[in-house]
Design an enzyme around this catalytic site. Structure first.
Site, PDB file in Angstrom:
ATOM      1  N   THR A  16       0.815  -1.217   0.000  1.00 34.61           N
ATOM      2  CA  THR A  16       0.000   0.000   0.000  1.00 34.61           C
ATOM      3  C   THR A  16       0.845   1.263   0.000  1.00 34.61           C
ATOM      4  OG1 THR A  16      -1.844  -1.099   1.116  1.00 34.61           O
ATOM      5  CG2 THR A  16      -1.744   1.302   1.292  1.00 34.61           C
ATOM      6  N   THR A  89       1.165  -4.092   4.376  1.00 30.92           N
ATOM      7  CA  THR A  89       0.946  -4.397   5.792  1.00 30.92           C
ATOM      8  C   THR A  89       0.345  -5.776   6.033  1.00 30.92           C
ATOM      9  OG1 THR A  89      -1.243  -3.355   5.745  1.00 30.92           O
ATOM     10  CG2 THR A  89       0.634  -1.962   6.349  1.00 30.92           C
ATOM     11  N   ASP A  90      -0.204  -6.414   4.995  1.00 30.43           N
ATOM     12  CA  ASP A  90      -0.848  -7.717   5.186  1.00 30.43           C
ATOM     13  C   ASP A  90       0.070  -8.730   5.856  1.00 30.43           C
ATOM     14  OD1 ASP A  90      -3.214  -6.887   4.086  1.00 30.43           O
ATOM     15  OD2 ASP A  90      -2.913  -7.847   2.136  1.00 30.43           O
TER      16      ASP A  90
END
Length: 326
Positions: A16, A89-90
């Site tokens: 992201t 961030t996953d």
């Protein structure tokens, strides 16, 4: 050493923080490491020299063990004072712990990212990257292992978790952050103990691992189906390490032929050893050959198990590695 003498390498993996909204569609990774660094207000004023590396450009969900092992090898060769890894961030809670296990030395390795992409109001990527560079360049962060910097908090890789899907304060840890950044200063409050070491050069054996989370009324059918396809298994158990009695036979069978790690699905706190004695309790399962994850949550336990299997570690060696987790 003054700030002007410090050099930090920034590795961009996508995610992201490197995404922008596309016409007629959702956000995708488009920004390079140079783009990310150029968008950080105040970075030049720190006096820290920044080298950039466009290592990958993928969503965090698409990163794999091979990507991170290759990254670890590249990091260890660098003549810099610290490293920042930007990514989606996953998977930060997994990739940071993997890097913590396979990298050695005192050089700070900092992982960060963003919840809001660069096209959104209040994008958090630039602030997170600035704080991450400050931590990577600091002498205070030396010897901490890999850390995650988000919202100006510093989290140890072994404890950090993503606990919210969309909040800029998504990353938390128990027992809490080990430090923070305030008024441009890195402040460290505690230091984690040493981790079991895994030599990434040995991590080449094929292995497939899985996490199975037990639930109310679980009869063991799904557990058997997943376990039959795995070389190692992590059981995300109730509470302090408990499973339904209907799952006990399956776990007993699997523990005879593969490493089965017993973790708590709560996300924090230890797996107990001898508090409960009913069938399916922690003491019962450990006597059946399961290996305690101690305080590792299921996600982190799988990372350690996968790496150990990739180095062809046997069950005794795996048990020994997990026994060092405090």
């Amino acid at each position: 050493m003054s700030d002007s003498d410090r050099r930090v390498a920034v590795f961009s993996l996508g995610g992201t923080i490197a995404m922008t909204a596309q016409t007629g569609g959702g956000a995708t990774p488009t920004l390079s490491a140079d783009d990310l660094v150029a968008a950080v207000p105040g970075l030049a004023a720190t006096g820290i020299s920044v080298d950039v590396n466009n290592f990958r450009q993928v969503p965090g969900a698409s990163l794999g063990f091979s990507d991170l092992l290759e990254l670890a090898a590249a990091i260890q060769e660098l003549p810099v004072d610290g490293v920042v890894v930007t990514q989606g961030t996953d998977t930060i809670e997994e990739t940071s712990y993997l890097l913590d296990l396979v990298t050695r030395g005192d050089m700070p390795i900092v992982v960060t990212g963003a919840i809001r992409n660069a096209s959104m109001a209040g994008a958090d990527g630039p602030a997170n990257l600035l704080a991450a560079v400050r931590v990577a360049a600091s002498t205070e962060a030396r010897g901490l292992g890999c850390v995650v910097v988000f919202g100006e908090e510093i989290h140890a890789a072994r404890w950090v978790r993503k606990t919210h899907a969309t909040s800029p304060l998504a990353f938390t840890s128990y027992p809490g952050p080990i430090g923070y950044v305030a008024e441009d200063r890195v402040r460290i409050m505690t230091q984690p103990s040493a981790l079991p070491a895994v030599d990434p050069r040995d991590a080449s054996a094929p292995a497939r691992t899985a996490i199975v989370t037990v639930g109310l009324g679980d009869d063991g059918t799904i557990l058997r189906a997943v376990g039959d396809q795995a070389d190692g298994l992590v059981v995300a158990a109730f509470g302090a390490g408990h499973v339904p009695i209907a799952c006990v036979d399956a776990l007993t069978d699997f523990a005879k032929c593969m490493p089965v790690i017993l973790a708590t699905r709560t996300g924090s706190g230890p797996v107990l050893r001898q508090t409960y004695g009913f069938p399916g309790s922690e003491s019962d399962l450990l006597t059946r050959g399961l290996i305690s994850a101690n305080t590792l949550d299921p996600v982190k336990a799988r990372i350690l198990l996968q790496l150990l299997l990739m180095t062809s570690a046997n069950k005794d060696q795996i048990a020994q590695a997990f026994s060092t987790i405090s």
